[in-house]
Design a protein around this motif. Structure first.
Motif, PDB file in Angstrom:
ATOM      1  N   ARG A   1       1.031  -1.122  -0.303  1.00  0.00           N
ATOM      2  CA  ARG A   1       0.068   0.060  -0.059  1.00  0.00           C
ATOM      3  C   ARG A   1       0.809   1.270  -0.077  1.00  0.00           C
ATOM      4  O   ARG A   1       0.421   2.514  -0.611  1.00  0.00           O
ATOM      5  CB  ARG A   1      -0.897   0.108   1.288  1.00  0.00           C
ATOM      6  CG  ARG A   1      -1.723   1.267   1.380  1.00  0.00           C
ATOM      7  CD  ARG A   1      -2.278   1.241   2.693  1.00  0.00           C
ATOM      8  NE  ARG A   1      -1.263   1.484   4.006  1.00  0.00           N
ATOM      9  CZ  ARG A   1      -1.361   1.150   5.088  1.00  0.00           C
ATOM     10  NH1 ARG A   1      -2.753   0.557   5.721  1.00  0.00           N
ATOM     11  NH2 ARG A   1      -0.434   1.552   5.814  1.00  0.00           N
ATOM     12  N   ASP A   2       1.950   1.188   0.830  1.00  0.00           N
ATOM     13  CA  ASP A   2       2.584   2.578   1.148  1.00  0.00           C
ATOM     14  C   ASP A   2       3.794   2.914  -0.116  1.00  0.00           C
ATOM     15  O   ASP A   2       4.545   3.770   0.044  1.00  0.00           O
ATOM     16  CB  ASP A   2       3.418   2.416   2.361  1.00  0.00           C
ATOM     17  CG  ASP A   2       2.351   2.586   3.304  1.00  0.00           C
ATOM     18  OD1 ASP A   2       1.195   2.922   3.040  1.00  0.00           O
ATOM     19  OD2 ASP A   2       2.672   2.347   4.653  1.00  0.00           O
ATOM     20  N   SER A   3       3.916   1.956  -1.160  1.00  0.00           N
ATOM     21  CA  SER A   3       4.894   2.397  -2.235  1.00  0.00           C
ATOM     22  C   SER A   3       4.517   3.584  -3.093  1.00  0.00           C
ATOM     23  O   SER A   3       3.227   3.716  -3.050  1.00  0.00           O
ATOM     24  CB  SER A   3       5.136   1.010  -3.084  1.00  0.00           C
ATOM     25  OG  SER A   3       5.627  -0.110  -2.318  1.00  0.00           O
ATOM     26  N   GLY A   4       5.305   4.136  -3.514  1.00  0.00           N
ATOM     27  CA  GLY A   4       5.063   5.417  -4.364  1.00  0.00           C
ATOM     28  C   GLY A   4       6.077   5.624  -5.464  1.00  0.00           C
ATOM     29  O   GLY A   4       6.777   5.029  -5.555  1.00  0.00           O
ATOM     30  N   ILE A   5       5.537   6.837  -6.357  1.00  0.00           N
ATOM     31  CA  ILE A   5       6.398   6.978  -7.218  1.00  0.00           C
ATOM     32  C   ILE A   5       6.842   8.719  -7.485  1.00  0.00           C
ATOM     33  O   ILE A   5       5.767   9.466  -6.826  1.00  0.00           O
ATOM     34  CB  ILE A   5       5.817   6.813  -8.811  1.00  0.00           C
ATOM     35  CG1 ILE A   5       4.225   7.378  -8.819  1.00  0.00           C
ATOM     36  CG2 ILE A   5       5.761   5.459  -9.044  1.00  0.00           C
ATOM     37  CD1 ILE A   5       3.741   7.153 -10.105  1.00  0.00           C
ATOM     38  N   LEU A   6       8.096   9.040  -7.774  1.00  0.00           N
ATOM     39  CA  LEU A   6       8.259  10.412  -7.811  1.00  0.00           C
ATOM     40  C   LEU A   6       8.966  10.745  -8.934  1.00  0.00           C
ATOM     41  O   LEU A   6       9.738   9.634  -9.541  1.00  0.00           O
ATOM     42  CB  LEU A   6       9.019  10.810  -6.389  1.00  0.00           C
ATOM     43  CG  LEU A   6      10.416   9.890  -6.092  1.00  0.00           C
ATOM     44  CD1 LEU A   6      11.555  11.121  -5.461  1.00  0.00           C
ATOM     45  CD2 LEU A   6      10.200   8.762  -5.453  1.00  0.00           C
ATOM     46  N   ASN A   7       9.559  11.867  -9.268  1.00  0.00           N
ATOM     47  CA  ASN A   7      10.374  12.356 -10.240  1.00  0.00           C
ATOM     48  C   ASN A   7      11.779  12.452  -9.611  1.00  0.00           C
ATOM     49  O   ASN A   7      12.100  13.176  -8.567  1.00  0.00           O
ATOM     50  CB  ASN A   7      10.093  13.627 -11.037  1.00  0.00           C
ATOM     51  CG  ASN A   7      10.803  14.140 -11.974  1.00  0.00           C
ATOM     52  OD1 ASN A   7      11.891  14.171 -12.027  1.00  0.00           O
ATOM     53  ND2 ASN A   7      10.203  14.480 -12.997  1.00  0.00           N
TER      54      ASN A   7
END
Length: 490
Positions: free
Chosen positions: A143-149
């Motif tokens: 659930r807590d994974s994410g994406i960024l630049n």
């Protein structure tokens, strides 16, 4: 005459070096960053997937696990402070076989030991509900994974450090380090610097700097991975990063990841490289990405391919066994004034600020640091015209007519944004630097329309000749001469 005397010199302006600079600027210190390239975010800090990892693949008790979980939990606040795009999308690790199930369950247990929250095994029906383009019969949902630049994150860290007093020196490759009493004399580029402390954040060149500092015996091994960049049109088919089940050794093969800007990355694969600057893309590996990527992303089609690139990870290894080791942050009594970072690779993006705080703690073990009460953790980025409402766009154009001129059609980047990027706080001006700050040249045509227009703006704003405009690295001139000379009077 410029005073090149510092309390702390940081070698390397990647995401780790820029994080260390930002955290140290919380104290009253004179800090300099030496970067061999013409800007930050030119090495492996920008050549990665841009994932915010949750921390379920790293050995319990390791620095990688500890920093990944810590970095993940704080990132909503970090993204707000630094004004960077970030999405906590979650991630699925998909499986097809009983062996996949066992490997996935093993990593679920590791994640739980590491304190990772929100890990859940889901069946095919739930997987299809989350993202019906993902292959797989079942999955681990994080659930807590994410994406960024990653480029903007690196830039934002550096700009925030700079606004808090840190000096950045580009085109300043370190050539020699000598100790003179309680100070180090560092020859970098065409200058000599003096500093009480050296922090080695040189990434893939960390062992070279470590040897210069007299810290011998460290060994790193290069692992290269190649990627496809898919057009934004493919993003309609993907909602969440999709990873295949890990193998028995814990490694992941090719995965598919939506970017925070709307593209999809497919990759990386993984193979050994001996060259720190080996960023070439190869036919065989590109073909392998198509085959492997198709297993986890059903719409892996050539019509969506707009670019490819490669990155490398330099892992710290045991010199005798070759086993991959944990991150190393060392400050040895026999080498005072040095904080040496070795093998900071994936998940270095997620771990950057937690690592930086541990570097600060190493220094604080040796001396008392006076708090900088003027430290400001907030940094404002360039407003993206394309993401604004119609009303806000009208307001921007009324304030600055340059917002009414589109320079990059694919990404709808305006002249105002390009000019702001050229006049960035770090004073770094290359075509890639403008791309990284605005996304100009990153659309379907990959700069076919706007590249020459941006070059002209760099010439105009910086008062330089065309042959002085660099693409990214020193010597990567955009032009080597004129196609034709204009005759006098024409």
């Amino acid at each position: 005459m410029r005073d090149n005397t510092y309390d702390i010199l940081i070698i390397g302006g990647g995401v780790i070096g820029s994080s260390v600079a930002r955290e140290l600027s919380r104290y009253r210190l004179r800090i300099g960053v030496l970067e061999k390239e013409l800007d930050v975010a030119c090495g492996n800090s920008c050549r990665n997937t841009g994932m915010l990892h949750a921390g379920f693949t790293y050995k319990p008790g390791s620095l990688k696990a500890e920093c990944a979980v810590e970095g993940n939990r704080e990132f909503d606040q970090v993204a707000q402070e630094l004004d960077i795009p970030f999405k906590r999308t979650g991630k699925v690790v998909v499986g097809f076989s009983d062996e996949d199930m066992q490997n996935i369950l093993r990593f679920k247990r590791i994640g739980e030991l590491n304190g990772v929250r929100g890990l859940e095994m889901i069946d095919k029906a739930k997987l299809n509900q989350i993202d019906n383009s993902a292959g797989g019969e079942f999955a681990l949902y994080s659930r807590d994974s994410g994406i960024l630049n990653p480029m903007l994150y690196n830039i934002a860290l550096a700009e925030n450090a700079h606004q808090n007093g840190v000096d950045f020196f580009f085109d300043s490759e370190v050539k020699a380090i000598k100790r003179q009493g309680e100070h180090f004399q560092v020859t970098a580029g065409d200058s000599v610097f003096s500093s009480r402390w050296i922090v080695n954040c040189a990434g893939m060149h960390c062992v070279t700097i470590s040897e210069m500092l007299g810290l011998h015996g460290h060994q790193v091994k290069g692992f290269k991975g190649e990627y496809y960049v898919l057009d934004k049109k493919a993003s309609q088919f993907m909602n969440i990063p999709v990873y295949p089940a890990p193998n028995a050794k814990g490694g992941f093969s090719t995965h598919a990841t939506p970017t925070v800007d709307g593209n999809i990355l497919v990759g990386p694969d993984s193979y050994i490289t001996e060259d720190p600057d080996d960023f070439a893309s190869t036919r065989d590996h590109m073909q392998g990405l198509v085959k492997d990527g198709s297993a986890i992303f059903k719409h892996m089609k050539a019509e969506y391919f707009i670019r490819n690139f490669a990155g490398t990870r330099w892992k710290r290894v045991d010199p005798e066994t070759g086993d991959v080791l944990d991150f190393l942050i060392e400050n040895r009594d026999d080498h005072p004034g040095v904080v040496n970072l070795i093998g900071i690779e994936s998940p270095g993006l997620t771990c950057a600020l937690p690592i930086a705080r541990r570097v600060v703690a190493k220094i604080q073990e040796k001396e008392v640091l006076e708090v900088n009460n003027d430290f400001n953790p907030y940094r404002k980025g360039i407003v993206r015209f394309a993401e604004q409402s119609k009303e806000r766009k009208k307001e921007l154009i009324a304030t600055d007519p340059d917002y009414g001129e589109i320079v990059c059609r694919c990404e709808t980047v305006t002249r105002a944004e390009i000019v702001q990027a050229i006049n960035n706080p770090l004073g770094a001006v290359t075509l890639t630097g403008i791309k990284n700050r605005t996304r100009a040249c990153m659309g379907r045509c990959q700069g076919g329309y706007c590249e020459t227009r941006i070059t002209a703006l760099i010439q105009e704003q910086c008062k330089v000749r065309e042959h002085e405009v660099m693409y990214q690295h020193k010597g990567s001139g955009m032009f080597i001469g004129k196609v034709r000379e204009v005759l006098d009077g024409e």
